[in-house]
Design an enzyme around this catalytic site. Structure first.
Site, short mmCIF file in Angstrom:
data_model
loop_
_atom_site.label_atom_id
_atom_site.label_comp_id
_atom_site.label_asym_id
_atom_site.label_seq_id
_atom_site.Cartn_x
_atom_site.Cartn_y
_atom_site.Cartn_z
N ARG A 141 0.97 -1.49 -0.06
CA ARG A 141 -0.17 -0.23 0.02
C ARG A 141 0.69 1.20 -0.01
O ARG A 141 0.48 2.19 -0.14
CB ARG A 141 -1.34 -0.32 1.43
CG ARG A 141 -1.88 1.16 1.43
CD ARG A 141 -3.40 0.93 1.97
NE ARG A 141 -2.97 0.35 3.62
CZ ARG A 141 -2.50 0.65 4.68
NH1 ARG A 141 -2.17 2.33 4.64
NH2 ARG A 141 -2.08 0.43 5.62
N TYR A 199 -15.57 15.86 -16.15
CA TYR A 199 -16.25 15.15 -16.15
C TYR A 199 -16.27 14.72 -14.65
O TYR A 199 -16.32 14.96 -14.11
CB TYR A 199 -14.50 13.21 -15.59
CG TYR A 199 -14.84 12.55 -15.41
CD1 TYR A 199 -15.06 11.70 -16.90
CD2 TYR A 199 -15.04 11.76 -13.97
CE1 TYR A 199 -15.54 10.16 -16.28
CE2 TYR A 199 -14.88 9.84 -14.40
CZ TYR A 199 -15.09 9.29 -15.55
OH TYR A 199 -15.95 8.13 -14.99
N ASP A 229 -6.71 17.73 -15.90
CA ASP A 229 -6.75 16.14 -16.06
C ASP A 229 -6.32 16.26 -17.60
O ASP A 229 -7.42 16.64 -18.30
CB ASP A 229 -8.54 15.95 -16.04
CG ASP A 229 -9.20 14.34 -16.36
OD1 ASP A 229 -8.29 13.70 -17.39
OD2 ASP A 229 -10.15 14.15 -15.72
N LYS A 247 -7.53 4.57 -19.58
CA LYS A 247 -8.07 4.90 -21.13
C LYS A 247 -6.46 4.91 -21.78
O LYS A 247 -6.56 3.60 -21.96
CB LYS A 247 -8.56 6.98 -21.29
CG LYS A 247 -9.45 7.00 -20.27
CD LYS A 247 -10.93 6.35 -20.21
CE LYS A 247 -12.02 6.47 -19.04
NZ LYS A 247 -11.96 7.45 -18.39
C1 LIG Z 1 -12.38 8.18 -16.87
C2 LIG Z 1 -12.06 9.80 -16.85
C3 LIG Z 1 -11.84 9.94 -15.16
C4 LIG Z 1 -11.96 8.72 -14.52
O1 LIG Z 1 -11.14 7.59 -14.36
P1 LIG Z 1 -11.46 6.44 -13.40
O2 LIG Z 1 -10.29 5.56 -14.50
O3 LIG Z 1 -12.83 6.18 -14.47
O4 LIG Z 1 -11.93 6.15 -12.86
C5 LIG Z 1 -11.69 11.16 -15.12
N1 LIG Z 1 -11.27 11.84 -16.68
C6 LIG Z 1 -11.66 11.50 -17.51
C7 LIG Z 1 -11.98 12.85 -18.68
C8 LIG Z 1 -11.86 10.58 -17.65
O5 LIG Z 1 -12.56 10.36 -18.99
#
Ligand SMILES: *Cc1c(COP(=O)(O)O)cnc(C)c1O
Length: 388
Positions: A55, A108, A180, A205
């Site tokens: 962890r 998001y 982000d 992603k």
């Molecule tokens: C998918 C996504 C998230 C969240 O990520 P997770 O891995 O699903 O928790 C945050 N920001 C954007 C732009 C995303 O496409």
């Protein structure tokens, strides 16, 4: 600094002789063996490169973090169990009761609800601001503002925010800037080089790229990442070694995959832009896109996401959505398989006409995450699905 393809394959692949895992690598072990009390004491006093507990840190995870740090030319990177885990941990580490967060309103959904529904319970307020406000932050930043959180390109219109301008405004006012960077990913956009303090991504992603891992990452200078690392221990939002291994494997081909995502998306966008059945195409690489100039300035590639409109008509969009064969109807993005979604059924579900208008979204929009298939097959599938 070597090229990103070389770095992603070789960075972080060092000998981990200092770690003595209880199980074999993948270091799928929760704990690590010490020789004696002296070693534990050395670890406790920060005089040791040993590992204690997964962890806190784990060699498999650290190896992938090193790749991601190098990719963003950052001093440090941290992996999380999801993008949401990253967002939560970053914010918990850097805000406290009484602080204000300024957040782009095109954000998001998970981020929006975290700020609006949950962090608000802890005395942290959030002001959601328009793209125009992000472009003139001097007017918007207040005495309680601690963090500015935003995305670029945004979902689903792929409008772009001038990243350097946000970074400069935040720097001048002593406010932490966080982007982000999920939609662009570091191959297409280097936010830290543009002056942003911390770059967050959903590793689910493009970074992993095979739609089989959920994860998140933050990169930045050591001084800003250290409190997040401490919060990650306390919140328990660290990634597990096995998905970290899969992510590390995916990262080795990130540069190749993203180059192909970019090329395929451009081909698809150009096909759609020429098609009479399509009323509008949103792709930052097209000169017709409202933020093409900003994108050209700050992006190294225009990404794999394309959005298009069928005259604002839900029925036509739904029919096209239903008829796609190769392109799969699924949420998420950034994987090898092409995916389609309808913003009014996902990110903008339940929004009023007024809210849709503010977001620049219509009921006739389709969003594509263009995958790595042969572009001619993708175009053939879109062509048959557009047939009415
Ligand atoms: C998918 C996504 C998230 C969240 O990520 P997770 O891995 O699903 O928790 C945050 N920001 C954007 C732009 C995303 O496409």
């Amino acid at each position: 600094m070597k090229g990103p393809a070389t770095e992603l394959i070789h960075a972080g692949e060092t000998d981990r002789g200092d770690a003595v895992p209880l199980t074999t690598p993948i270091y799928e072990t929760s704990t690590f063996v010490f020789e004696n009390a002296q070693e534990v004491l050395a670890y406790n006093e920060g005089r040791s490169s040993k590992y204690l507990y997964s962890r806190y840190a784990n060699p498999t995870i650290v190896s992938v973090e090193q790749k991601l740090a190098v990719l963003d030319r950052a001093e440090a990177a941290l992996l999380f169990s999801s993008g949401q885990g990253a967002t939560t941990t970053i914010l918990m580490a850097h805000v406290k009761a009484g602080d204000e967060i300024i957040c782009g309103s095109a954000i998001y959904g998970g981020t929006l609800h975290l700020l609006h529904d949950l962090l608000s319970n802890f005395g942290v307020t959030t002001r959601f601001v328009s793209l125009e406000d992000l472009a003139s932050l001097d007017r918007v930043i207040g005495p309680k503002t601690k963090v500015v959180w935003f995305e670029s390109p945004i979902n689903p219109t792929l409008r772009c925010v001038d990243v350097k301008r946000v970074a400069d405004a935040c720097r001048a006012r002593g406010v932490l800037s966080v982007i982000d960077n999920t939609f662009a990913c570091p191959i297409n956009q280097q936010p830290l080089a543009l002056g942003i303090d911390l770059a967050m991504q959903s590793a689910t992603k493009y970074l992993n790229g095979h739609s089989d891992v959920t994860g998140g990452v933050v990169t930045g200078p050591r001084a800003l990442v250290a409190p997040i690392e401490k919060a990650r221990r306390l919140l328990g939002t660290v990634m597990d070694p096995y998905p970290a291994y899969a992510l590390g494997r995916g990262l080795k081909t990130l540069q190749l995959r993203v180059a192909r995502h970019n090329a395929n998306a451009r081909t698809v966008a150009e096909f759609l832009a020429k098609d009479k059945r399509v009323s509008c195409v949103y792709y930052p690489g097209l000169p017709s896109h409202p933020d093409h100039e900003i994108a050209k300035r700050q992006m190294l590639g225009f990404g794999g996401m394309v959005c298009f409109d069928l005259g604002g008509e839900y029925e036509r969009a739904a029919a096209c959505y239903d008829r796609l064969k190769l392109v799969k109807r699924a949420a998420s993005l950034g994987g090898v398989e092409s995916l389609v979604s309808m913003p009014v059924l996902t990110s903008q579900y339940g929004h009023t006409d007024e809210q849709l208008k503010q977001a620049g979204v219509t009921r006739g929009m389709l969003r594509l995450s263009v995958g790595l298939e042969d572009p001619a097959d993708l175009i053939a599938d879109l062509d048959q699905a557009l047939e009415s």
